[in-house]
Design a protein around this motif. Structure first.
Motif, mmCIF file in Angstrom:
data_model
loop_
_atom_site.group_PDB
_atom_site.id
_atom_site.type_symbol
_atom_site.label_atom_id
_atom_site.label_comp_id
_atom_site.label_asym_id
_atom_site.label_seq_id
_atom_site.Cartn_x
_atom_site.Cartn_y
_atom_site.Cartn_z
ATOM 1 N N LEU A 40 0.843 -1.194 0.000
ATOM 2 C CA LEU A 40 0.000 0.000 0.000
ATOM 3 C C LEU A 40 0.881 1.247 0.000
ATOM 4 O O LEU A 40 1.650 1.471 0.944
ATOM 5 C CB LEU A 40 -0.907 0.013 1.233
ATOM 6 N N ASN A 41 0.777 2.054 -1.051
ATOM 7 C CA ASN A 41 1.512 3.308 -1.149
ATOM 8 C C ASN A 41 0.814 4.362 -0.296
ATOM 9 O O ASN A 41 -0.387 4.596 -0.443
ATOM 10 C CB ASN A 41 1.561 3.748 -2.616
ATOM 11 N N LEU A 42 1.561 5.007 0.602
ATOM 12 C CA LEU A 42 1.003 6.026 1.489
ATOM 13 C C LEU A 42 1.385 7.441 1.077
ATOM 14 O O LEU A 42 1.221 8.383 1.851
ATOM 15 C CB LEU A 42 1.431 5.760 2.937
ATOM 16 N N ASN A 43 1.899 7.610 -0.134
ATOM 17 C CA ASN A 43 2.139 8.952 -0.643
ATOM 18 C C ASN A 43 0.811 9.651 -0.907
ATOM 19 O O ASN A 43 -0.230 9.008 -1.055
ATOM 20 C CB ASN A 43 2.943 8.901 -1.941
ATOM 21 N N GLY A 44 0.855 10.968 -0.986
ATOM 22 C CA GLY A 44 -0.364 11.727 -1.208
ATOM 23 C C GLY A 44 -0.628 12.681 -0.056
ATOM 24 O O GLY A 44 0.290 13.043 0.684
ATOM 25 N N PRO A 45 -1.873 13.106 0.145
ATOM 26 C CA PRO A 45 -2.167 14.109 1.176
ATOM 27 C C PRO A 45 -2.158 13.532 2.585
ATOM 28 O O PRO A 45 -2.777 12.504 2.854
ATOM 29 C CB PRO A 45 -3.567 14.613 0.793
ATOM 30 N N TRP A 46 -1.431 14.185 3.481
ATOM 31 C CA TRP A 46 -1.445 13.949 4.917
ATOM 32 C C TRP A 46 -1.841 15.269 5.583
ATOM 33 O O TRP A 46 -1.816 16.318 4.948
ATOM 34 C CB TRP A 46 -0.065 13.547 5.427
ATOM 35 N N GLU A 47 -2.164 15.220 6.858
ATOM 36 C CA GLU A 47 -2.319 16.433 7.634
ATOM 37 C C GLU A 47 -0.956 16.807 8.226
ATOM 38 O O GLU A 47 -0.141 15.929 8.508
ATOM 39 C CB GLU A 47 -3.334 16.230 8.753
ATOM 40 N N TYR A 48 -0.734 18.103 8.441
ATOM 41 C CA TYR A 48 0.531 18.535 9.030
ATOM 42 C C TYR A 48 0.282 19.652 10.033
ATOM 43 O O TYR A 48 -0.739 20.350 9.998
ATOM 44 C CB TYR A 48 1.501 19.015 7.949
ATOM 45 N N ALA A 49 1.246 19.816 10.936
ATOM 46 C CA ALA A 49 1.234 20.928 11.885
ATOM 47 C C ALA A 49 2.671 21.278 12.228
ATOM 48 O O ALA A 49 3.526 20.397 12.318
ATOM 49 C CB ALA A 49 0.461 20.565 13.157
ATOM 50 N N ILE A 50 2.954 22.560 12.401
ATOM 51 C CA ILE A 50 4.259 23.043 12.844
ATOM 52 C C ILE A 50 4.066 23.654 14.226
ATOM 53 O O ILE A 50 3.275 24.595 14.390
ATOM 54 C CB ILE A 50 4.840 24.076 11.867
ATOM 55 N N LEU A 88 7.823 19.352 13.137
ATOM 56 C CA LEU A 88 6.848 19.152 12.076
ATOM 57 C C LEU A 88 6.093 17.856 12.368
ATOM 58 O O LEU A 88 6.700 16.800 12.523
ATOM 59 C CB LEU A 88 7.558 19.062 10.722
ATOM 60 N N TRP A 89 4.771 17.953 12.467
ATOM 61 C CA TRP A 89 3.928 16.795 12.763
ATOM 62 C C TRP A 89 3.167 16.365 11.516
ATOM 63 O O TRP A 89 2.734 17.210 10.720
ATOM 64 C CB TRP A 89 2.943 17.124 13.873
ATOM 65 N N TYR A 90 3.018 15.060 11.362
ATOM 66 C CA TYR A 90 2.231 14.481 10.269
ATOM 67 C C TYR A 90 1.181 13.537 10.859
ATOM 68 O O TYR A 90 1.436 12.855 11.856
ATOM 69 C CB TYR A 90 3.102 13.630 9.350
#
Length: 218
Positions: A40-50, A88-90
């Motif tokens: 399963l490829n997990l590339n693409g949109p994630w959520e992030y926070a700094i 940096l959070w994902y």
């Protein structure tokens, strides 16, 4: 969570930089000599926070980021700087692609620099290094239904003793913009209890042969 990810796709689609890498990006299996079924490829949109470096897991996130592009890049859809005093959070949800069998491995092609990983709130471990791949066996942290990956990344850039390229906090001349966070493919794959972890293939041109050294676990 699914609604958030759907909105993230729409937001990232507005990124003005048009290249052939736009979209989910890097959909191919990153290690073709050892490609397994049901990955399963997990590339693409994630959520992030700094957030400030000392703060715990954020309660809310700042928006969407396109993995696997550094947060400072246009292709990430963010194009923001992260200082050595910040993390940096994902976060992203996922589901196991097939009925669970054997072990489930979570792979990162590369993340710059110190990476801490949680699955469903359980810490998997820490990796330090911006250029090498690493993996975690996440089997025992999975449950039924939707799962959650959470990452925190800290990058000292040119303030630490870690190996690095020409990235600096103040790019100028021959010095480049920092590259913080996930910058190579992230993927999941099921493996049997006994499986090949890595291979080294050494050619012998004079004899017309190759020597294969196999690292097997389990």
């Amino acid at each position: 969570m699914k609604l958030v990810m759907a909105l993230a796709v729409l937001i990232l689609a507005q990124e003005p930089l048009a290249t052939r890498w736009k979209g989910d990006g890097l959909p191919e299996y990153p290690r073709p000599q050892m490609q397994r079924e049901d990955w399963l490829n997990l590339n693409g949109p994630w959520e992030y926070a700094i957030r400030p470096k000392g703060e715990p897991r954020p309660e809310s996130f700042d928006g969407a980021i396109r993995v696997p592009y550094p947060v400072e890049s246009a292709l990430s859809g963010v194009k923001r700087r992260v200082t050595p005093h910040q993390r940096l959070w994902y976060r992203r949800p996922f589901t196991i692609p097939t009925a669970r069998k054997g072990r489930i491995l979570l792979h990162f092609g590369a993340v710059d620099w110190e990476t801490r990983v949680w699955i469903n709130g359980r810490e998997m471990g820490v990796h330090r290094g911006g250029y090498d791949p690493f993996s975690f066996d996440i089997t025992d942290s999975l449950h039924d239904g939707e799962q959650e990956i959470l990452l925190s990344v800290w990058d000292p850039t040119d303030t630490g003793p870690q190996p690095r390229g020409k990235q600096v906090r103040e790019p100028r001349g021959i010095w480049y913009t920092p590259t913080t966070g996930i910058w190579q493919t992230v993927w999941l794959e099921p493996v049997p209890e006994s499986h090949i972890r890595s291979m080294k293939i050494v050619p012998d041109l004079d004899r017309g042969s190759v020597r294969i050294e196999v690292d097997v676990t389990g």
